[in-house]
Design an enzyme around this catalytic site. Structure first.
Site, PDB file in Angstrom:
ATOM      1  N   CYS A  61       0.798  -1.239   0.000  1.00  0.00           N
ATOM      2  CA  CYS A  61       0.000   0.000   0.000  1.00  0.00           C
ATOM      3  C   CYS A  61       0.825   1.280   0.000  1.00  0.00           C
ATOM      4  O   CYS A  61       0.734   2.073  -0.934  1.00  0.00           O
ATOM      5  CB  CYS A  61      -0.922   0.004   1.218  1.00  0.00           C
ATOM      6  SG  CYS A  61      -2.103  -1.338   1.193  1.00  0.00           S
TER       7      CYS A  61
HETATM    8  N1  LIG Z   1      -2.670  -6.073   1.718  1.00  0.00           N
HETATM    9  C1  LIG Z   1      -3.170  -5.099   2.455  1.00  0.00           C
HETATM   10  O1  LIG Z   1      -2.848  -4.976   3.626  1.00  0.00           O
HETATM   11  C2  LIG Z   1      -4.167  -4.105   1.894  1.00  0.00           C
HETATM   12  C3  LIG Z   1      -4.764  -3.205   2.787  1.00  0.00           C
HETATM   13  C4  LIG Z   1      -5.709  -2.318   2.318  1.00  0.00           C
HETATM   14  C5  LIG Z   1      -6.021  -2.298   0.965  1.00  0.00           C
HETATM   15  N2  LIG Z   1      -5.420  -3.170   0.090  1.00  0.00           N
HETATM   16  C6  LIG Z   1      -5.835  -3.109  -1.311  1.00  0.00           C
HETATM   17  O2  LIG Z   1      -6.674  -4.227  -1.592  1.00  0.00           O
HETATM   18  C7  LIG Z   1      -6.463  -4.674  -2.936  1.00  0.00           C
HETATM   19  C8  LIG Z   1      -6.073  -6.131  -2.943  1.00  0.00           C
HETATM   20  O3  LIG Z   1      -4.833  -6.259  -2.271  1.00  0.00           O
HETATM   21  P1  LIG Z   1      -4.326  -7.613  -1.665  1.00  0.00           P
HETATM   22  O4  LIG Z   1      -3.218  -7.264  -0.738  1.00  0.00           O
HETATM   23  O5  LIG Z   1      -5.441  -8.452  -1.167  1.00  0.00           O
HETATM   24  O6  LIG Z   1      -3.716  -8.309  -2.982  1.00  0.00           O
HETATM   25  P2  LIG Z   1      -3.176  -9.803  -3.145  1.00  0.00           P
HETATM   26  O7  LIG Z   1      -2.144  -9.754  -4.211  1.00  0.00           O
HETATM   27  O8  LIG Z   1      -2.854 -10.375  -1.801  1.00  0.00           O
HETATM   28  O9  LIG Z   1      -4.432 -10.622  -3.682  1.00  0.00           O
HETATM   29  C9  LIG Z   1      -5.090 -10.341  -4.843  1.00  0.00           C
HETATM   30  C10 LIG Z   1      -5.747 -11.619  -5.354  1.00  0.00           C
HETATM   31  O10 LIG Z   1      -6.488 -11.269  -6.520  1.00  0.00           O
HETATM   32  C11 LIG Z   1      -6.298 -12.277  -7.503  1.00  0.00           C
HETATM   33  N3  LIG Z   1      -6.568 -11.678  -8.808  1.00  0.00           N
HETATM   34  C12 LIG Z   1      -5.768 -10.901  -9.568  1.00  0.00           C
HETATM   35  N4  LIG Z   1      -6.427 -10.509 -10.679  1.00  0.00           N
HETATM   36  C13 LIG Z   1      -7.660 -11.053 -10.606  1.00  0.00           C
HETATM   37  C14 LIG Z   1      -8.801 -11.009 -11.450  1.00  0.00           C
HETATM   38  N5  LIG Z   1      -8.803 -10.303 -12.585  1.00  0.00           N
HETATM   39  N6  LIG Z   1      -9.895 -11.689 -11.087  1.00  0.00           N
HETATM   40  C15 LIG Z   1      -9.914 -12.417  -9.938  1.00  0.00           C
HETATM   41  N7  LIG Z   1      -8.857 -12.482  -9.086  1.00  0.00           N
HETATM   42  C16 LIG Z   1      -7.755 -11.810  -9.424  1.00  0.00           C
HETATM   43  C17 LIG Z   1      -4.891 -12.741  -7.291  1.00  0.00           C
HETATM   44  O11 LIG Z   1      -4.686 -14.041  -7.821  1.00  0.00           O
HETATM   45  C18 LIG Z   1      -4.758 -12.700  -5.763  1.00  0.00           C
HETATM   46  O12 LIG Z   1      -5.131 -13.933  -5.178  1.00  0.00           O
HETATM   47  C19 LIG Z   1      -5.416  -3.748  -3.532  1.00  0.00           C
HETATM   48  O13 LIG Z   1      -6.042  -2.700  -4.198  1.00  0.00           O
HETATM   49  C20 LIG Z   1      -4.718  -3.203  -2.296  1.00  0.00           C
HETATM   50  O14 LIG Z   1      -4.139  -1.925  -2.545  1.00  0.00           O
HETATM   51  C21 LIG Z   1      -4.498  -4.083   0.532  1.00  0.00           C
END
Ligand SMILES: NC(=O)c1ccc[n+]([C@@H]2O[C@H](COP(=O)([O-])OP(=O)(O)OC[C@H]3O[C@@H](n4cnc5c(N)ncnc54)[C@H](O)[C@@H]3O)[C@@H](O)[C@H]2O)c1
Length: 434
Positions: A271
């Site tokens: 992030c």
């Molecule tokens: N990790 C954190 O602590 C956190 C905190 C707040 C917000 N976010 C936000 O949340 C969002 C997701 O982050 P995350 O950390 O969970 O990511 P991540 O990489 O852990 O997980 C994302 C998942 O989405 C899947 N994916 C990718 N493209 C896809 C598609 N087209 N259709 C279906 N699945 C798909 C991937 O295979 C993966 O399993 C991002 O925008 C991030 O900025 C993350």
């Protein structure tokens, strides 16, 4: 449509689909399942889906016990977007990284929205959770919904509700973190509040999806800028022979008007190093230059090189060079007590040190091995921390201060420690703060 959907949510008859089962989507899916909803988890990563289907986990803190319980209940992991046709609410939690040119990469959001489009129908709520710039919901989701001939606020309900997960923070499980929600119309807000309110203790409505998108960016920009300030203070304090951690600890005794942020070897995680640049990019289209964000980014991005200088100076003071020195890096995850390597400054430090010819090893209780070496000359497997291992090093670099490390053992057996996290409070002859 609205009343039927509200009724289904109230009676826990609504089916929830979570798209993207990563750090954000997986706990959200588990939470809705634990609250009595049927949950479909959709992910393009077939390996992840297969693991989940077996009750296995790929994120240590969401144990397989929880996943197995969800599977017994109502959780259905799948790679098939067609399953979304059965969903009454679709929550999109896909990654929003930057391109190589450091511009927003919305390919996952667009990919997910395109794949979902054929299965959108009247009576659904669709909510985007991925962190992104103001306008994404309007510009990316609404046209796809409109192309299906669905009227937003009447047939289908559209929201943006950003995730606020804090990896490794056991004090705040998913349900205890208040959720922000913006909807396209008042009815969208009402449906969104009902759905999230069924699983999250507190949901805070704001006036639009763009506002909700901006709230999340402000939160992350706020952290990036303040960590940038802490890092600049560290460089100034270092020149002046003052311990910046002592300064911050003392300043934090002020009961109002001061919030402590801690310096480190650079920014990490999915992030803070990335999200502010979503705003920078969008602001350019409005003729606004985001100076605070750019400056903080510059300072934070320069920290690994600054730490490298401190390592070189510490070795130099002992008549050694970085080249051929045995250096043990402690902690490769981007922050303490997690196993997440994304954007980790420890990996950047390993790259920089390997470039200078250091003989590197690493140890991390949460990351026993890297999936790929960060440099031709660096190992993929971590080593076990022992007194003998420490005694055999020219320098021990604390990059990430996991609580699981034995800091007494490290202090006792290392000839030279470079501590980038202020873990050692008392000065010691073998500790250099960096
Ligand atoms: N990790 C954190 O602590 C956190 C905190 C707040 C917000 N976010 C936000 O949340 C969002 C997701 O982050 P995350 O950390 O969970 O990511 P991540 O990489 O852990 O997980 C994302 C998942 O989405 C899947 N994916 C990718 N493209 C896809 C598609 N087209 N259709 C279906 N699945 C798909 C991937 O295979 C993966 O399993 C991002 O925008 C991030 O900025 C993350």
């Amino acid at each position: 449509m609205k009343h039927a959907l509200l009724g289904k949510i109230r009676d826990r008859k609504a089916v929830v689909a979570v798209v993207g089962l990563g750090y954000v989507g997986l706990p959200l899916a588990l939470r809705f399942s634990e609250c009595g909803f049927r949950v479909i988890g959709i992910d393009t990563d077939a390996q992840r889906v297969a693991q989940l289907a077996k009750g296995a986990t790929y994120i240590a803190r969401y144990g397989s016990e929880r996943i197995k319980n969800a599977l017994h209940g109502s959780f259905e992991p799948t790679t098939s977007f067609a399953a979304a046709a059965r969903a009454d609410a679709i929550l999109i939690c896909v990654p929003t990284p930057l391109t190589a040119q450091r511009e927003p990469d919305l390919s996952h959001v667009r990919g997910a929205a395109d794949a979902l489009a054929p299965y959108l129908r009247a009576g659904q709520l669709i909510s985007l959770e991925s962190t992104t710039y103001p306008g994404t919901t309007e510009e990316e989701l609404l046209p796809r919904v409109a192309r299906r001939g669905l009227k937003v606020g009447k047939d289908i309900f559209v929201c943006f509700s950003p995730e606020r997960e804090d990896p490794g923070n056991a004090r705040f499980p998913t349900h205890a973190i208040p959720k922000i929600l913006g909807g396209t119309t008042p009815d969208c807000v009402e449906v969104g509040m009902a759905l999230y309110g069924a699983a999250i203790d507190k949901v805070v409505a704001v006036s639009s999806t763009r506002t909700a998108e901006m709230v999340k960016l402000l939160e992350n920009v706020h952290r990036a800028v303040n960590i940038g300030l802490a890092n600049e203070m560290k460089i100034i304090c270092d020149r002046m022979g003052i311990d910046v951690h002592e300064v911050i600890r003392a300043a934090a005794t002020k009961p109002f008007g001061f919030v402590p942020y801690w310096p480190g070897p650079g920014l990490g995680g999915h992030c803070i190093p990335i999200d502010p640049f979503y705003l920078t990019w969008k602001a350019r289209a409005y003729g606004v230059h985001t100076r605070f964000i750019e400056l903080a980014g510059e300072i934070n991005a320069a920290m690994p090189v600054w730490v490298l200088g401190k390592v070189a100076d510490a070795l130099n003071a002992r008549g050694k060079s970085v080249r051929d020195s045995r250096i043990l890096v402690l902690g490769v995850a981007y922050k303490k007590n997690v196993d997440d390597l994304r954007e980790s400054p420890a990996l950047e430090l390993m790259r920089l040190l390997a470039d200078k010819g250091a003989k590197l090893a690493f140890s991390d209780p949460h990351v026993p091995a890297l999936r790929w070496a960060v440099h031709d000359e660096t190992p993929k497997d971590g080593v076990k921390l022992t007194a003998d291992l420490l005694a055999g090093q020219d320098l021990v670099l604390i990059a990430t201060d996991h609580d699981a490390f034995d800091y007494e053992l490290i202090l006792k057996n290392s000839s030279l420690i470079v501590d980038t996290r202020g873990r050692y409070l008392e000065p010691a002859a073998n500790v250099v703060k960096a």
